[in-house]
Scaffold this motif. Structure first.
Motif, mmCIF file in Angstrom:
data_model
loop_
_atom_site.group_PDB
_atom_site.id
_atom_site.type_symbol
_atom_site.label_atom_id
_atom_site.label_comp_id
_atom_site.label_asym_id
_atom_site.label_seq_id
_atom_site.Cartn_x
_atom_site.Cartn_y
_atom_site.Cartn_z
ATOM 1 N N GLN A 109 -3.750 -0.105 5.825
ATOM 2 C CA GLN A 109 -4.708 0.283 4.794
ATOM 3 C C GLN A 109 -5.919 -0.635 4.910
ATOM 4 O O GLN A 109 -5.786 -1.807 5.259
ATOM 5 N N TRP A 110 -7.086 -0.114 4.587
ATOM 6 C CA TRP A 110 -8.308 -0.908 4.629
ATOM 7 C C TRP A 110 -8.343 -1.882 3.471
ATOM 8 O O TRP A 110 -7.939 -1.566 2.355
ATOM 9 N N SER A 111 -8.856 -3.077 3.729
ATOM 10 C CA SER A 111 -9.014 -4.099 2.694
ATOM 11 C C SER A 111 -10.463 -4.575 2.671
ATOM 12 O O SER A 111 -10.940 -5.175 3.644
ATOM 13 N N ARG A 129 -2.467 -4.563 5.802
ATOM 14 C CA ARG A 129 -3.888 -4.387 5.507
ATOM 15 C C ARG A 129 -4.729 -4.895 6.670
ATOM 16 O O ARG A 129 -4.345 -5.843 7.355
#
Length: 181
Positions: free
Chosen positions: A70-72, A151
């Motif tokens: 997932q993008w952080s 992430r």
């Protein structure tokens, strides 16, 4: 015959010189325009980078059946600051952020997120899963596919004809004695 070869060679050299001049001017213009990437870049640019980076990372992770990243924004901000620092200092070294980190730099050109991740992923040929060992470099690849990483946040800083790419991973990977997946 020798004259035509010389003529062709001189003509080719002249064309190459023009092409290099155009490339250099383009790089200078792009560097000047994209220096903003090192500082305040646009939300659209960041979201495109995020989307493309996550997609490229997750394509590699899917090959070994690992949960997608997932993008952080938090990790991207840290990456953005470090990329800008490396560009400004003309350095290429890892930070001590406490996160996993992959770096990439290019001078005299520009690359895409897919190219950067593809470069790191190409190290998979050096990784032997059965022995859990590298024959050469493979740490960038193993960080991409590290099972525990959830992430990712990445950034690129551009200027002076150079690009510096940084991706941070949380939790970090590449722990001795552990398998990436």
């Amino acid at each position: 015959m020798g004259v035509s070869r010389i003529g062709v060679s001189l003509n080719c050299l002249s064309l190459m010189k023009r092409a290099l001049t155009v490339m250099a001017l383009t790089a200078i213009a792009a560097g000047a325009q994209s220096n903003r990437m090192a500082g305040p870049d646009t939300r659209d640019t960041r979201s495109t980078l995020a989307r493309e980076m996550v997609s490229a990372h997750n394509a590699v992770r899917a090959e070994v059946d690992v949960t997608p990243l997932q993008w952080s924004d938090e990790l991207a901000a840290i990456a953005r600051k470090w990329a800008a620092t490396l560009l400004a200092r003309r350095q290429f070294l890892h930070s001590d952020s406490g996160y996993g980190e992959n770096l990439f730099a290019i001078t005299g050109g520009s690359v895409t997120p897919a190219t950067v991740v593809g470069h790191w992923a190409s190290e998979s040929r050096n990784f032997d899963y059965r022995s859990n060992a590298c024959r050469g470099l493979c740490g960038h690849y193993t960080q991409i596919v590290w099972r525990e990483s959830r992430r990712v946040g990445c950034a690129v800083a551009r200027g002076g004809g150079r690009e510096v790419w940084v991706c941070n991973y949380d939790p970090p990977g590449n722990w001795l004695g552990q398998r990436p997946y």
